[in-house]
Design an enzyme around this catalytic site. Structure first.
Site, PDB file in Angstrom:
ATOM      1  CD  GLU A 187      -3.015  -1.112   2.272  1.00 57.56           C
ATOM      2  OE1 GLU A 187      -4.219  -1.603   2.061  1.00 57.56           O
ATOM      3  OE2 GLU A 187      -2.881  -0.502   3.356  1.00 57.56           O
ATOM      4  CD  GLU A 379      -3.741  -5.727   2.590  1.00 52.91           C
ATOM      5  OE1 GLU A 379      -4.549  -5.505   3.173  1.00 52.91           O
ATOM      6  OE2 GLU A 379      -2.493  -5.905   2.485  1.00 52.91           O
TER       7      GLU A 379
END
Ligand code: BG6
Length: 486
Positions: A187, A379
């Protein structure tokens, strides 16, 4: 059939949220080891992950009575064989983990790597191989070694690029026979939300924190390209991916001002994958830099590196969508790392994250249209309170429902023509929450007996979703029937 034969079904984790053993076998401290657990009633924000220099000083001086759940994890460090056996029982084709950088280079800038750390992951990869589970490895998942924070204020400093590249080369060389799928920074967009989490940058020490976080980000982009170059030399068959917390923004109304704002937010979110995948900063961000007095120090050769070594695939997390409004008003709601306006068409999790399976199809189509590179969902999942019954069962139908609806939309997106490599749901085994350090925010198919105060046996129990996901993988996504034996 929507899903390809070699579709990578599995689950995703991060070292600092599962391993524990934070000071064993030569491991140094990392950014995650300084995050204290703050009970909900005492938290000032939705999350409690950002750390400043005063907190670090206080902790190092021993002036704390708190707990550090990310130092404890779920003891995966010692129990990984048992846990991997359970993943294999579900039929996992792949498993995402991160290497805790400070197990390999305890301070980040050490001359030699720590053999015990290298051996540890080698043993783990061997264990995965036993079950034909393909590892998907994140090099840096919120785990900047503390040594680099102390010496350089983390990724703020260009020197960290070299230390990262040395670490990357070391693990590529050591694990080239075991690992095909790599990604550099988890991320990467978190750098502009929580610079400490994303890059070990203590913003309170900075005069211009925004400028610093974009500079740190630039260093990560360059580091990612150099690591990709090295990977191509060391393991030509391996693939490098990037990783984005995909935040999809909807306009609150059809008012053009709302539409424009949503577009701008989406552009800002996709800027990271634009750089990673297309190899250059897009024009809209250059305007943003200008208007916000952000001047990046870009060295000769940096832009060429970005252009010459883009990623092979694009991975991202997707939990929910966001809604934005250009006008005041509208009830606010929280989300993964950001806040937005409440979308009246969506329900939310107990943490206020708005559940939006169709949004996943939108995101997949958008990103495929934009990049034409294979996409990988690394995810997705529902953080929820679970109840363990007296006979050690967890009836988590709400989780099954969430996952089923998202998998249905993935299948639609594949029918739309999107190239999707795989699906790794977050936290296949309960783990420590990244944003709140809670244990009670559970994502797993496997229940871990541990509570927010650190009490519990750490015993593992199969939830109902365990049997359901097993069936999904067994039938390669064909049978999503929720009526499973349990
Ligand atoms: C992602 C992170 O943002 O979301 C994970 O990559 C994290 O590390 C996951 O755990 C879920 O967030 P949380 O705060 O519920 O743990």
């Amino acid at each position: 059939m929507a899903f390809t034969k070699d579709f990578l079904w599995g689950g995703a984790t991060a070292a600092n949220q599962i391993e524990g053993a934070y000071d064993e076998a030569g491991k140094g401290l990392s950014a995650a080891d300084f995050v204290e657990y703050i009970p909900k009633e005492k938290r000032e924000k939705d999350n409690s992950m950002e750390v400043d220099s005063e907190v670090i000083k206080r902790i190092l001086a021993g002036g704390h009575d708190g707990r550090f759940p990310k130092r404890e994890g779920i003891d995966f460090y010692h129990r990984y064989k048992e846990d991997i056996r359970m993943f294999a029982e579900m039929g996992f084709k792949s498993f995402r983990l991160s290497i805790h950088w400070s197990r390999i280079f305890p301070k980040g800038y050490d001359g030699e790597p720590n053999e015990a750390g290298l051996q540890y992951y080698e043993d783990m990869f061997k264990e995965l191989k036993k079950y034909d589970i393909e590892p998907v490895v994140t090099l840096s998942h919120y785990e900047t070694p503390y040594g680099l924070i102390e010496k350089y204020n983390g990724w703020k400093s260009r020197e960290v690029i070299d230390h990262f590249v040395r670490y990357a080369e070391t693990v590529f060389n050591r694990y080239k026979d075991y690992v095909k799928y790599w990604m550099t920074f988890n991320e990467i967009n978190i750098m502009n939300i929580s610079p400490y989490t994303g890059g070990g940058v203590l913003s309170d020490l900075e005069e211009k924190p925004k400028q610093t976080s974009y500079q740190a980000l630039h260093h990560q982009f360059v580091a990612s390209s150099i690591a990709t170059k090295k990977l191509r030399e060391i393991a030509p068959d391996a693939l490098m991916g990037c990783m984005l917390a995909r935040m999809s923004f909807y306009p609150y109304t059809s008012n053009p001002a709302d539409v424009l704002l949503a577009q701008q937010e989406n552009q800002k979110n996709l800027m990271y994958t634009d750089v990673h995948a297309r190899g250059e900063y897009p024009n809209f961000i250059k305007r943003f830099f200008k208007e916000n007095n952000i001047e990046l120090d870009i060295k000769d050769g940096d832009l060429e590196l970005l252009r010459e070594y883009p990623v092979d695939y694009i991975s991202f997390s997707y939990y929910m969508s966001m809604t934005v409004s250009a006008s005041e008003g509208g009830e606010e709601t929280s989300g993964n790392l950001v806040r937005g306006v409440k979308n009246p068409y969506l329900e939310a999790s107990d943490w206020g994250w708005q559940i939006d399976p169709i949004g996943l199809r939108v995101v997949l189509n958008d990103m495929w249209d934009r990049y034409q590179k294979p996409l990988f969902i690394v995810e997705n999942g529902l953080g929820a309170y679970d109840e363990l019954t007296e006979d050690k069962k967890v009836y988590d139908d709400y989780r099954i429902d969430y996952l089923k609806k998202h998998i249905e939309q993935m299948s639609e997106a594949i029918e739309d023509g999107v190239n999707l490599m795989g699906y790794l749901s977050w936290g296949p085994i309960d783990l420590v929450s990244m944003s709140t350090s809670e244990m009670s925010k559970r994502y797993g198919y496997i229940y871990v007996d541990k509570d927010d105060d650190g009490n519990g046996t750490l015993d593992r129990y199969r939830k109902k979703s365990f049997n359901w996901y097993k069936q999904v993988i067994e039938t390669n996504g064909e049978n999503l029937d929720t009526d499973v034996d349990y």
